[in-house]
Design a protein around this motif. Structure first.
Motif, PDB file in Angstrom:
ATOM      1  N   GLY A 137       0.789  -1.230   0.000  1.00  0.00           N
ATOM      2  CA  GLY A 137       0.000   0.000   0.000  1.00  0.00           C
ATOM      3  C   GLY A 137       0.817   1.273   0.000  1.00  0.00           C
ATOM      4  N   GLY A 138       2.150   1.181  -0.123  1.00  0.00           N
ATOM      5  CA  GLY A 138       2.974   2.371  -0.253  1.00  0.00           C
ATOM      6  C   GLY A 138       3.585   2.890   1.028  1.00  0.00           C
ATOM      7  N   GLY A 139       3.556   2.125   2.085  1.00  0.00           N
ATOM      8  CA  GLY A 139       4.166   2.556   3.346  1.00  0.00           C
ATOM      9  C   GLY A 139       5.528   1.934   3.550  1.00  0.00           C
ATOM     10  N   LEU A 140       6.426   2.679   4.212  1.00  0.00           N
ATOM     11  CA  LEU A 140       7.736   2.175   4.619  1.00  0.00           C
ATOM     12  C   LEU A 140       7.745   2.103   6.137  1.00  0.00           C
ATOM     13  CD1 LEU A 140      10.116   4.224   2.326  1.00  0.00           C
ATOM     14  CD2 LEU A 140      10.102   1.755   2.513  1.00  0.00           C
ATOM     15  N   ALA A 141       8.108   0.950   6.682  1.00  0.00           N
ATOM     16  CA  ALA A 141       8.052   0.772   8.127  1.00  0.00           C
ATOM     17  C   ALA A 141       9.261  -0.005   8.623  1.00  0.00           C
ATOM     18  CB  ALA A 141       6.784   0.028   8.525  1.00  0.00           C
ATOM     19  N   LEU A 142       9.659   0.290   9.854  1.00  0.00           N
ATOM     20  CA  LEU A 142      10.705  -0.492  10.511  1.00  0.00           C
ATOM     21  C   LEU A 142      10.138  -1.857  10.850  1.00  0.00           C
ATOM     22  CD1 LEU A 142      12.032   2.177  13.004  1.00  0.00           C
ATOM     23  CD2 LEU A 142      13.401   1.068  11.248  1.00  0.00           C
ATOM     24  N   SER A 143      10.910  -2.880  10.621  1.00  0.00           N
ATOM     25  CA  SER A 143      10.484  -4.226  11.005  1.00  0.00           C
ATOM     26  C   SER A 143      10.716  -4.375  12.498  1.00  0.00           C
ATOM     27  CB  SER A 143      11.293  -5.269  10.237  1.00  0.00           C
ATOM     28  OG  SER A 143      11.032  -6.551  10.747  1.00  0.00           O
ATOM     29  N   ASN A 144       9.641  -4.586  13.247  1.00  0.00           N
ATOM     30  CA  ASN A 144       9.812  -4.683  14.694  1.00  0.00           C
ATOM     31  C   ASN A 144      10.414  -6.011  15.124  1.00  0.00           C
ATOM     32  OD1 ASN A 144       7.469  -5.990  14.002  1.00  0.00           O
ATOM     33  ND2 ASN A 144       6.276  -5.251  15.727  1.00  0.00           N
ATOM     34  N   THR A 145      10.552  -6.957  14.219  1.00  0.00           N
ATOM     35  CA  THR A 145      11.204  -8.214  14.578  1.00  0.00           C
ATOM     36  C   THR A 145      12.699  -8.206  14.259  1.00  0.00           C
ATOM     37  OG1 THR A 145      10.615  -9.178  12.443  1.00  0.00           O
ATOM     38  CG2 THR A 145       9.097  -9.554  14.262  1.00  0.00           C
ATOM     39  N   SER A 146      13.145  -7.291  13.382  1.00  0.00           N
ATOM     40  CA  SER A 146      14.555  -7.313  12.985  1.00  0.00           C
ATOM     41  C   SER A 146      15.493  -6.858  14.091  1.00  0.00           C
ATOM     42  CB  SER A 146      14.777  -6.457  11.733  1.00  0.00           C
ATOM     43  OG  SER A 146      14.652  -5.084  12.026  1.00  0.00           O
ATOM     44  N   ALA A 168       7.097  -0.850  20.957  1.00  0.00           N
ATOM     45  CA  ALA A 168       7.238   0.204  21.970  1.00  0.00           C
ATOM     46  C   ALA A 168       8.699   0.382  22.389  1.00  0.00           C
ATOM     47  CB  ALA A 168       6.366  -0.114  23.181  1.00  0.00           C
ATOM     48  N   GLU A 169       9.419  -0.721  22.604  1.00  0.00           N
ATOM     49  CA  GLU A 169      10.839  -0.626  22.976  1.00  0.00           C
ATOM     50  C   GLU A 169      11.651   0.022  21.859  1.00  0.00           C
ATOM     51  OE1 GLU A 169      11.358  -4.590  25.786  1.00  0.00           O
ATOM     52  OE2 GLU A 169      11.519  -4.784  23.602  1.00  0.00           O
ATOM     53  N   MET A 170      11.383  -0.386  20.629  1.00  0.00           N
ATOM     54  CA  MET A 170      12.109   0.139  19.478  1.00  0.00           C
ATOM     55  C   MET A 170      11.890   1.648  19.353  1.00  0.00           C
ATOM     56  SD  MET A 170      11.634  -1.101  15.526  1.00  0.00           S
ATOM     57  CE  MET A 170       9.883  -0.755  15.542  1.00  0.00           C
ATOM     58  N   LEU A 171      10.660   2.102  19.497  1.00  0.00           N
ATOM     59  CA  LEU A 171      10.369   3.520  19.354  1.00  0.00           C
ATOM     60  C   LEU A 171      10.916   4.329  20.527  1.00  0.00           C
ATOM     61  CD1 LEU A 171       6.770   3.268  17.900  1.00  0.00           C
ATOM     62  CD2 LEU A 171       8.887   3.818  16.683  1.00  0.00           C
ATOM     63  N   THR A 172      10.895   3.771  21.729  1.00  0.00           N
ATOM     64  CA  THR A 172      11.461   4.464  22.879  1.00  0.00           C
ATOM     65  C   THR A 172      12.955   4.694  22.692  1.00  0.00           C
ATOM     66  OG1 THR A 172       9.810   3.498  24.357  1.00  0.00           O
ATOM     67  CG2 THR A 172      11.835   4.317  25.377  1.00  0.00           C
ATOM     68  N   MET A 173      13.632   3.705  22.143  1.00  0.00           N
ATOM     69  CA  MET A 173      15.080   3.797  21.987  1.00  0.00           C
ATOM     70  C   MET A 173      15.508   4.629  20.775  1.00  0.00           C
ATOM     71  SD  MET A 173      17.894   0.758  21.991  1.00  0.00           S
ATOM     72  CE  MET A 173      17.726   0.539  23.751  1.00  0.00           C
ATOM     73  N   TYR A 174      14.754   4.568  19.670  1.00  0.00           N
ATOM     74  CA  TYR A 174      15.238   5.154  18.421  1.00  0.00           C
ATOM     75  C   TYR A 174      14.399   6.308  17.870  1.00  0.00           C
ATOM     76  CZ  TYR A 174      18.174   1.037  18.510  1.00  0.00           C
ATOM     77  OH  TYR A 174      19.070   0.071  18.888  1.00  0.00           O
TER      78      TYR A 174
END
Length: 126
Positions: free
Chosen positions: A90-99, A105-111
């Motif tokens: 659908g045209g979105g770019l997203a961070l893979s939360n499993t990579s 939540a942890e990924m966004l808090t840190m980065y």
């Protein structure tokens, strides 16, 4: 319609380049740049995007750049580890939360607030 001989998709342009798409309310929380180069069979992506308050860092990329199926591309976070970016159909770019081995939540808090660099290519849609 002008047909281009010896092209895999003769009704589409042989190449197209979009450079320097900056935040206009449709790309994400902040974009340094996002470049998409369309060749005969592939689309090459490179970008430097800002991680905001959700794992999707860019969205609403024009439909002609959407991949035929979801793609995973290598990326790295400035001052952080390498990771995987997902380019959704659908045209979105997203961070893979499993990579990164973290919850979203942890990924966004840190980065959050850091830049993420992406580079890769994928097959062009017919």
């Amino acid at each position: 319609m002008n047909l281009i001989p010896n092209q895999p998709y003769p009704d589409l342009p042989a190449w197209e380049s979009i450079e320097g798409i900056f935040a206009n309310g449709w790309i994400g929380h902040g974009t340094r740049f996002l470049r998409l180069f369309v060749e005969a069979n592939n689309i090459t992506v490179s970008g430097r995007l800002i991680i905001g308050n959700e794992r999707r860092v860019a969205g609403y990329v024009p439909e002609r750049f959407w991949p035929p199926v979801a793609q995973s591309m290598p990326a790295f976070i400035q001052g952080g580890p390498p990771c995987i970016m997902e380019f959704w159909v659908g045209g979105g770019l997203a961070l893979s939360n499993t990579s990164l081995g973290m919850t979203e939540a942890e990924m966004l808090t840190m980065y959050a607030g850091k830049d993420v660099y992406i580079s890769g290519s994928y097959p062009r849609r017919a």
